[in-house]
Design an enzyme around this catalytic site. Structure first.
Site, PDB file in Angstrom:
ATOM      1  N   TYR A 146       0.914  -1.285  -0.226  1.00 13.99           N
ATOM      2  CA  TYR A 146       0.093   0.087   0.184  1.00 13.99           C
ATOM      3  C   TYR A 146       0.854   1.422  -0.075  1.00 13.99           C
ATOM      4  O   TYR A 146       0.519   2.153  -0.661  1.00 13.99           O
ATOM      5  CB  TYR A 146      -0.897  -0.086   1.161  1.00 13.99           C
ATOM      6  CG  TYR A 146      -1.847   1.171   1.297  1.00 13.99           C
ATOM      7  CD1 TYR A 146      -2.807   1.231   0.827  1.00 13.99           C
ATOM      8  CD2 TYR A 146      -1.476   2.095   2.393  1.00 13.99           C
ATOM      9  CE1 TYR A 146      -3.830   2.407   0.857  1.00 13.99           C
ATOM     10  CE2 TYR A 146      -2.120   3.294   2.644  1.00 13.99           C
ATOM     11  CZ  TYR A 146      -3.576   3.522   1.799  1.00 13.99           C
ATOM     12  OH  TYR A 146      -4.143   4.463   2.240  1.00 13.99           O
ATOM     13  N   ASN A 175      -2.946  11.193  11.443  1.00 12.96           N
ATOM     14  CA  ASN A 175      -4.108  10.145  11.621  1.00 12.96           C
ATOM     15  C   ASN A 175      -5.268  10.883  11.685  1.00 12.96           C
ATOM     16  O   ASN A 175      -5.591  11.718  12.759  1.00 12.96           O
ATOM     17  CB  ASN A 175      -3.830   9.930  13.199  1.00 12.96           C
ATOM     18  CG  ASN A 175      -2.601   8.690  13.159  1.00 12.96           C
ATOM     19  OD1 ASN A 175      -1.378   9.036  12.923  1.00 12.96           O
ATOM     20  ND2 ASN A 175      -2.767   7.479  13.254  1.00 12.96           N
ATOM     21  N   ARG A 218       0.782   9.682  18.676  1.00 11.33           N
ATOM     22  CA  ARG A 218       0.333  10.202  17.304  1.00 11.33           C
ATOM     23  C   ARG A 218      -0.363  11.583  17.399  1.00 11.33           C
ATOM     24  O   ARG A 218      -0.610  12.195  18.282  1.00 11.33           O
ATOM     25  CB  ARG A 218      -0.848   9.223  17.104  1.00 11.33           C
ATOM     26  CG  ARG A 218      -0.506   7.830  16.855  1.00 11.33           C
ATOM     27  CD  ARG A 218       0.491   7.522  15.492  1.00 11.33           C
ATOM     28  NE  ARG A 218       0.653   6.121  15.358  1.00 11.33           N
ATOM     29  CZ  ARG A 218       1.823   5.498  15.870  1.00 11.33           C
ATOM     30  NH1 ARG A 218       2.625   6.199  16.411  1.00 11.33           N
ATOM     31  NH2 ARG A 218       1.789   4.154  15.684  1.00 11.33           N
ATOM     32  N   ASP A 280       2.637  -2.654  19.644  1.00 12.99           N
ATOM     33  CA  ASP A 280       2.408  -1.226  19.887  1.00 12.99           C
ATOM     34  C   ASP A 280       2.536  -0.593  18.375  1.00 12.99           C
ATOM     35  O   ASP A 280       2.227   0.599  18.273  1.00 12.99           O
ATOM     36  CB  ASP A 280       3.496  -0.504  20.791  1.00 12.99           C
ATOM     37  CG  ASP A 280       2.908  -0.430  22.074  1.00 12.99           C
ATOM     38  OD1 ASP A 280       1.689  -0.274  22.235  1.00 12.99           O
ATOM     39  OD2 ASP A 280       3.772  -0.395  23.178  1.00 12.99           O
TER      40      ASP A 280
END
Length: 324
Positions: A146, A175, A218, A280
């Site tokens: 991808y 994100n 994130r 993780d």
């Protein structure tokens, strides 16, 4: 010719129009005055055309005759599926992207804005990551298929400009979360999967099981913020080189902080258990938004707690139509 094309109202085709970012762009266009007079916006879903197929791609361009394209469509899956089927994700996404970009070129589309992903960044890198570092080493091994297909969009954009003077560019959001996301436990994005898990734990009176230690950090960006920035890129951003759409480095925070915000938003009072036997993933992927800030120093991002509350409310109120 050029001044004439500029004057005519845009006909915008949004591929992947039924997904997280597509739905957010639709909201901004229809509810926030993002559509200028005379413009036509079409939000395409995979039900209407399978973009892996060149004939179907051509037919849909013939039908809507876009002057501008926002290209969001992609074949995606959860971490586990990517690891199992990297070749499948590579080939399908290479096809989708080539079909959309080449058909856009053949039909004289003025501008294409494609959506890349922060997973394309090199696995071994220095932080923060900026736009110049995309191709500096291989991406993370878990979804190399991808990631490489997505990187190729940037290469193709350069080619269409070098050879044909086309203004095709790309954005790289960090994100993204928000309404209409995939809330599936296994395949969903991290925040959305956690919202669904918290909702279920509250309903069943069980502890909330969080996969991993909660320490990876994130940068989360609310889908409506991404949508507003997409419209700015479509209308104002003239570079071929991609631009990172993200909150600042100082906004990067541990997953466990987000879990607490979700528990708060859903009024979950039960026990939260971090299952450290689960992996993780990458500990951080810090991206720089310095380039975005040079262009838009005053853009205000939705605070994470507010975006999480809005998304949780949407999920609870639309549980029957949400992707779970």
């Amino acid at each position: 010719m050029d001044s004439q094309t500029k004057a005519e109202p845009m006909r915008v085709l949004v591929t992947g129009g039924s997904g997280l970012v597509g739905k957010a762009i639709e909201h901004v266009v229809k509810q926030e005055g993002g559509c200028l007079e005379g413009e036509q916006w079409t939000f395409l879903s995979s039900k209407e055309a399978n973009l892996v197929d060149l004939q179907q791609t051509r037919a849909v361009f013939e039908k809507y005759r876009p002057t501008h394209v926002i290209h969001l469509a992609a074949k995606v899956g959860g971490l586990y599926l990517h690891m199992k089927e990297n070749l499948h994700f590579l080939r399908d996404n290479l096809r989708i992207n080539d079909n959309v970009l080449q058909t856009s070129h053949e039909r004289g589309v003025t501008k294409v804005v494609s959506c890349l992903s922060s997973c394309i960044f090199p696995d071994k890198t220095t932080y923060p990551i900026d736009e110049s570092m995309i191709h500096n080493g291989p991406p993370h091994d878990s979804n190399f298929g991808y990631s490489h297909a997505k990187r190729m969009i940037d290469i193709q954009n350069r080619g269409y400009f070098a050879q044909h003077g086309r203004h095709y560019t790309a954005v790289i959001p960090t994100n993204v979360y928000g309404p209409y996301d995939n809330f599936n436990f296994e395949n969903g994005h991290v925040l959305s999967a956690l919202m669904h898990k918290t909702y279920a734990a509250k309903k069943e009176g069980t502890p909330l099981q969080v996969w991993g230690s909660g320490t990876p950090r994130r940068q989360f960006i609310y889908s409506l913020d991404v949508a507003r920035l997409f419209l700015w890129v479509l209308r104002e951003y003239d570079e071929i080189d991609p631009i990172i759409l993200s909150v600042g480095e100082e906004e990067e925070l541990p997953i466990k902080d987000a879990v607490e915000m979700i528990a708060d938003a859903l009024d979950f009072k039960g026990q939260i258990v971090f299952d450290t036997s689960k992996s993780d993933g990458q500990m951080k992927k810090t991206a720089s938004n310095a380039k975005l800030r040079r262009y838009l120093p005053d853009f205000t991002f939705t605070p994470l707690s507010e975006g999480i509350k809005k998304t949780c409310d949407w999920f609870v109120n639309n549980y029957d139509i949400a992707r779970t």
